[in-house]
Every structure is written in structure tokens, then in C-alpha cells.
Design an enzyme around this catalytic site. Structure first.
Site, PDB file in Angstrom:
ATOM      1  N   GLN A   1       0.842  -1.204   0.000  1.00 35.17           N
ATOM      2  CA  GLN A   1       0.000   0.000   0.000  1.00 35.17           C
ATOM      3  C   GLN A   1       0.870   1.244   0.000  1.00 35.17           C
ATOM      4  O   GLN A   1       1.868   1.320   0.715  1.00 35.17           O
ATOM      5  CB  GLN A   1      -0.903   0.008   1.233  1.00 35.17           C
ATOM      6  CG  GLN A   1      -1.711   1.277   1.430  1.00 35.17           C
ATOM      7  CD  GLN A   1      -1.001   2.290   2.329  1.00 35.17           C
ATOM      8  OE1 GLN A   1      -0.113   1.924   3.112  1.00 35.17           O
ATOM      9  NE2 GLN A   1      -1.352   3.543   2.215  1.00 35.17           N
TER      10      GLN A   1
ATOM     11  N   TYR B   1       1.097   5.537   0.261  1.00 35.80           N
ATOM     12  CA  TYR B   1       0.704   6.935   0.400  1.00 35.80           C
ATOM     13  C   TYR B   1       1.680   7.754  -0.435  1.00 35.80           C
ATOM     14  O   TYR B   1       2.903   7.570  -0.329  1.00 35.80           O
ATOM     15  CB  TYR B   1       0.797   7.399   1.859  1.00 35.80           C
ATOM     16  CG  TYR B   1      -0.341   6.966   2.745  1.00 35.80           C
ATOM     17  CD1 TYR B   1      -1.644   7.375   2.482  1.00 35.80           C
ATOM     18  CD2 TYR B   1      -0.112   6.177   3.863  1.00 35.80           C
ATOM     19  CE1 TYR B   1      -2.693   6.985   3.303  1.00 35.80           C
ATOM     20  CE2 TYR B   1      -1.146   5.782   4.693  1.00 35.80           C
ATOM     21  CZ  TYR B   1      -2.436   6.196   4.402  1.00 35.80           C
ATOM     22  OH  TYR B   1      -3.470   5.812   5.216  1.00 35.80           O
TER      23      TYR B   1
ATOM     24  N   ARG C   1      -7.600  13.807  14.826  1.00 36.83           N
ATOM     25  CA  ARG C   1      -7.902  12.803  15.836  1.00 36.83           C
ATOM     26  C   ARG C   1      -7.462  13.339  17.197  1.00 36.83           C
ATOM     27  O   ARG C   1      -6.310  13.208  17.600  1.00 36.83           O
ATOM     28  CB  ARG C   1      -7.202  11.482  15.512  1.00 36.83           C
ATOM     29  CG  ARG C   1      -7.638  10.885  14.172  1.00 36.83           C
ATOM     30  CD  ARG C   1      -6.827   9.679  13.773  1.00 36.83           C
ATOM     31  NE  ARG C   1      -7.213   9.189  12.452  1.00 36.83           N
ATOM     32  CZ  ARG C   1      -6.429   8.466  11.660  1.00 36.83           C
ATOM     33  NH1 ARG C   1      -5.198   8.146  12.057  1.00 36.83           N
ATOM     34  NH2 ARG C   1      -6.858   8.069  10.480  1.00 36.83           N
TER      35      ARG C   1
ATOM     36  N   LYS D   1      -7.527   2.620  -3.375  1.00 36.46           N
ATOM     37  CA  LYS D   1      -8.218   2.437  -2.089  1.00 36.46           C
ATOM     38  C   LYS D   1      -8.825   3.751  -1.601  1.00 36.46           C
ATOM     39  O   LYS D   1      -8.134   4.780  -1.559  1.00 36.46           O
ATOM     40  CB  LYS D   1      -7.228   1.912  -1.044  1.00 36.46           C
ATOM     41  CG  LYS D   1      -7.839   1.630   0.322  1.00 36.46           C
ATOM     42  CD  LYS D   1      -6.780   1.057   1.259  1.00 36.46           C
ATOM     43  CE  LYS D   1      -7.381   0.626   2.592  1.00 36.46           C
ATOM     44  NZ  LYS D   1      -7.839   1.771   3.385  1.00 36.46           N
TER      45      LYS D   1
ATOM     46  N   HIS E   1     -12.051   4.215   5.198  1.00 39.30           N
ATOM     47  CA  HIS E   1     -10.874   4.168   6.072  1.00 39.30           C
ATOM     48  C   HIS E   1     -11.256   3.753   7.490  1.00 39.30           C
ATOM     49  O   HIS E   1     -10.658   4.191   8.477  1.00 39.30           O
ATOM     50  CB  HIS E   1     -10.165   5.530   6.092  1.00 39.30           C
ATOM     51  CG  HIS E   1      -8.660   5.436   6.135  1.00 39.30           C
ATOM     52  ND1 HIS E   1      -7.873   5.590   5.033  1.00 39.30           N
ATOM     53  CD2 HIS E   1      -7.807   5.203   7.162  1.00 39.30           C
ATOM     54  CE1 HIS E   1      -6.599   5.464   5.374  1.00 39.30           C
ATOM     55  NE2 HIS E   1      -6.536   5.222   6.665  1.00 39.30           N
TER      56      HIS E   1
ATOM     57  N   ARG F   1     -12.066   6.468  10.040  1.00 36.74           N
ATOM     58  CA  ARG F   1     -10.925   7.116  10.684  1.00 36.74           C
ATOM     59  C   ARG F   1     -10.483   8.402   9.988  1.00 36.74           C
ATOM     60  O   ARG F   1      -9.575   9.066  10.470  1.00 36.74           O
ATOM     61  CB  ARG F   1      -9.724   6.154  10.711  1.00 36.74           C
ATOM     62  CG  ARG F   1      -9.916   4.958  11.612  1.00 36.74           C
ATOM     63  CD  ARG F   1      -8.863   3.891  11.369  1.00 36.74           C
ATOM     64  NE  ARG F   1      -7.505   4.400  11.417  1.00 36.74           N
ATOM     65  CZ  ARG F   1      -6.843   4.700  12.539  1.00 36.74           C
ATOM     66  NH1 ARG F   1      -7.439   4.532  13.714  1.00 36.74           N
ATOM     67  NH2 ARG F   1      -5.614   5.140  12.488  1.00 36.74           N
TER      68      ARG F   1
END
Length: 382
Positions: free
Chosen positions: A128, A130, A165, A255, A279, A282
Site C-alpha cells: 500500500q 501513500y 484525531r 483504495k 478508512h 478514521r
């Protein structure tokens, strides 16, 4: 000893084992956590309309994804900090996935590098990505993943900025960790984690860091000012993904898709698959749940894209509902991290088996001998 029977039991065991900051990083959502709760409510609202007298045995959960056959329609999702729930947690989780016969997707923000995971597991893994603000560094990482045998690249596109968060701020859970009486006490009251995870990293030669980052950007979890800051790509757009498609020779999965028109754009630029995902609740608080939009997305792309899904899965019946809504397979995140936190590879494997057994029960009760028989007619209309 691995002693849990379901997701909720595993969650409680993991909560007791992990420092609060690490547990809440895994467990919680963002903002007011509306999306986190909404994901669960939408699974509960979906109702199975079972057939009778059409099932029997043997039943099979085998699925083919990108030309490879797997034992179940499950994937180990890419998760940051798996290496903080257990020493070398990414390797433990990858070994469990290999033992169960499902794919493992390594994460960009992992404690263990993609090369070390690939070497330890010995079976092909997914990777994966980013995208960083320096695209050439992202390309270097892509090439590293390819060199280490990854043939499926998952590009996360739902995080153009970092989500807010507040609990991470309160817990001091960031890189580097911010010390306070609260989190020092928290670690002190979890001595098995302090010795069995943090202590083992120290004994092995150093504190954990983001092993996939370029060396000059790696900061361990306690360092301050010793590494350059790594930022996400500020102008992430479809052209960025097109360039990846041009250079990546393997399977490309996007994704974070929640709209049918975005799924069609993914198809247009040459993606091989998509992951319908918010996600895990999140990122964007207030976003739709994947199971709400999955049928429309699956109808829009048909069999021209491999459609996967995730976010909020806790039971085998949740997996069944996503499959019936149009997903070919389902990614598991929190559940496998809880299992790994409890007993490493054995705990992760136990969770996979639990969910697989629950899916088998749902199939049997709904008259399905194979995944091909799980379709939308098995869900009651709202």
C-alpha cells in the site's frame, strides 16, 4: 494461549494488553466518530434473506483475485503501527495470512520495511502506498516494493490531508511520542508491552521507526528534531495516479473509493481494482458507509474492475453482507491487529479462522455452497 471466540472478546483482550495511546489509535475514529458508529449501524441494518434447502456440503470459500487463488475472500489490510502491537507485528501478521492462504498488504507507514517482511514470509505480498510530497521518493519506494516481489500496488487516495484525531493529541501518540504523566503511567502499567515490544526493539538495536521512509526522514518514536519531516502529496489528483499506472507493471488498486463516478474514473485510467472504503471511519467524519454505496459502485463497473471493500467488519455475517452487495473480497484491519496484539501470529490466525468459520455458518444458513451463490437477492430490501 489464544483464548477468544469473537471480535469483541479479542478487542477487550487487546485493550487490556496495549497502552491506551496505541489501542485508541487502532480502535477509534475521527472527529465525533459519527462514521465509526455509522459503519456499524449500516451492517446491523442490512438483513440477510436466506434461502433454504439449497446449501449442503462441502462448501468452498475459494476466490480468485488477479489470477491467484486464495482460501477465503479475506485480505489482511495495510495498517500503520502493526509493529507496535507486537514485536515485528507486520511479520507476524503476514505469516498468519500466508498460513491461512490469503493476501497480506504491507503498509507505507509500517514499523517493518517491505523488504524484511517479504524475506521473512517467503510468499508474494501486496504493498500500500501513500504518495509523498516528493514524488521521486514515492517512486523509489514503489520500485523497492516491486524488487521485493510485490505485484499488487494499493494506492490510498482518501487521505489528502491528515485527519483530526483529538484522542491522539490527548494521548501524546504521535511520532515522536509526547511524554506526559498520563502516558508514562500508561506504559508503566502495561509492563508486558513495555518489555515484550518496546524492550525487544531496544535489544535488537534501536527504537521503532517508519522503516519504509528514506533514511533521512526516519525518526524513531522518541526522537525529536533528528529527521526531516515527511508530508503527504499536497496536490494529490488523478494525474498522480495516472503516472503511477504508467510506471507500475503489476496490478493497480485504488483504495478509498465511495462514489460510482470515481470508480469509473479509476477504470478509465487503467486501474485493475478498487477498494470501497471510508478508512474504517478514521478519516472523514460523516462519510457514508461502504455497504451503503457498494451496490451502485459494483453495478457501475461490472466485471471490468475487481471490487474489494472494508471498514467496520466485526463478524463473518458482515463479510457475507459485503460480498452480497458486490465485493469480491473483504479487507480486515482492526480485527487482525487485536488478534496480533494478543498472541502475535497465532492470535491473528485465530481471528482469521473465527471470521472464516462465521462466514461459513452464514453461507450454510443462507443456502450457499460457494461464493458465486452469494448475491444481492440474499439481502432484504430496505
Amino acid at each position: 494461549m489464544v483464548d477468544f471466540l469473537n471480535y469483541n472478546e479479542a478487542r477487550e483482550l487487546a485493550k487490556a494488553k496495549l497502552p491506551r495511546g496505541i489501542f485508541e489509535f487502532i480502535d477509534r475514529g475521527t472527529g465525533d466518530e459519527f462514521s465509526l458508529r455509522h459503519n456499524r449501524r449500516q451492517f446491523e441494518a442490512a438483513r440477510i434473506l436466506p434461502r433454504v434447502l439449497t446449501g449442503g456440503s462441502p462448501r468452498s470459500q475459494k476466490v480468485e483475485i488477479f489470477g491467484e487463488t486464495y482460501s477465503a475472500p479475506l485480505l489482511a489490510a495495510p495498517t500503520a503501527f502493526a509493529g507496535l502491537v507486537w514485536f515485528k507485528g507486520e511479520i507476524e501478521l503476514a505469516r498468519a495470512a500466508a498460513a491461512y492462504g490469503i493476501p497480506f498488504c504491507a503498509a507505507t507507514e509500517a514499523i517493518t520495511g517491505v523488504g524484511e517482511i517479504a524475506t521473512a514470509v517467503g510468499t508474494p505480498i501486496w504493498f500500500q502506498l501513500y504518495l509523498w510530497d516528493r514524488e521521486e521518493l514515492s517512486q523509489d519506494l514503489i520500485e523497492k516494493a516491486w524488487t521485493n516481489g510485490a505485484r499488487t500496488l494499493v494506492v490510498s487516495v482518501d487521505t489528502p490531508v491528515l485527519p483530526k484525531r483529538e484522542y491522539n493529541v490527548r494521548n501524546g501518540f504521535d511520532i515522536p511520542f509526547r511524554f506526559s504523566p498520563r502516558n508514562v503511567f500508561d506504559v508503566a502499567t502495561h509492563p508486558r508491552w513495555a518489555v515484550g515490544v518496546l524492550g525487544r526493539y531496544l535489544a535488537a538495536g534501536g527504537l521503532p521507526n517508519f522503516a519504509n521512509y528514506p533514511p533521512e526522514y526516519r525518526a524513531n518514536i522518541l526522537s525529536r528534531g533528528s529527521a526531516r519531516s515527511m508530508s503527504l502529496a499536497p496536490d494529490l489528483d488523478w494525474d498522480c495516479v495516472r503516472r503511477i499506472r504508467t510506471n507500475w507493471k503489476g496490478n493497480l488498486v485504488i483504495k478509498g473509493i465511495l462514489r460510482a463516478d470515481d470508480a469509473l474514473l479509476a477504470l478509465q485510467i487503467g486501474a485493475d481494482g478498487i477498494i470501497v472504503s471510508n478508512h474504517g471511519g478514521r478519516n472523514l467524519d460523516g462519510a457514508v458507509a461502504p455497504i451503503e454505496v457498494l451496490p451502485d459502485i459494483a453495478d457501475a463497473v461490472g466485471d471490468r474492475l475487481t471490487v474489494l471493500a472494508d471498514s467496520g467488519v466485526q463478524r463473518g455475517s458482515d463479510i457475507f453482507k459485503l460480498l452480497a452487495s458486490g465485493a469480491k473480497a473483504v479487507l480486515l484491519g482492526r480485527s487482525l491487529l487485536y488478534g496480533t496484539a494478543i498472541a502475535g501470529s497465532a492470535g491473528a490466525l485465530r481471528m482469521m479462522r473465527n471470521l472464516g468459520e462465521e462466514l461459513d455458518v452464514a453461507m450454510a444458513m443462507s443456502g450457499c455452497k460457494s461464493l458465486k451463490q452469494i448475491d444481492r437477492s440474499l439481502l432484504a430490501k430496505a
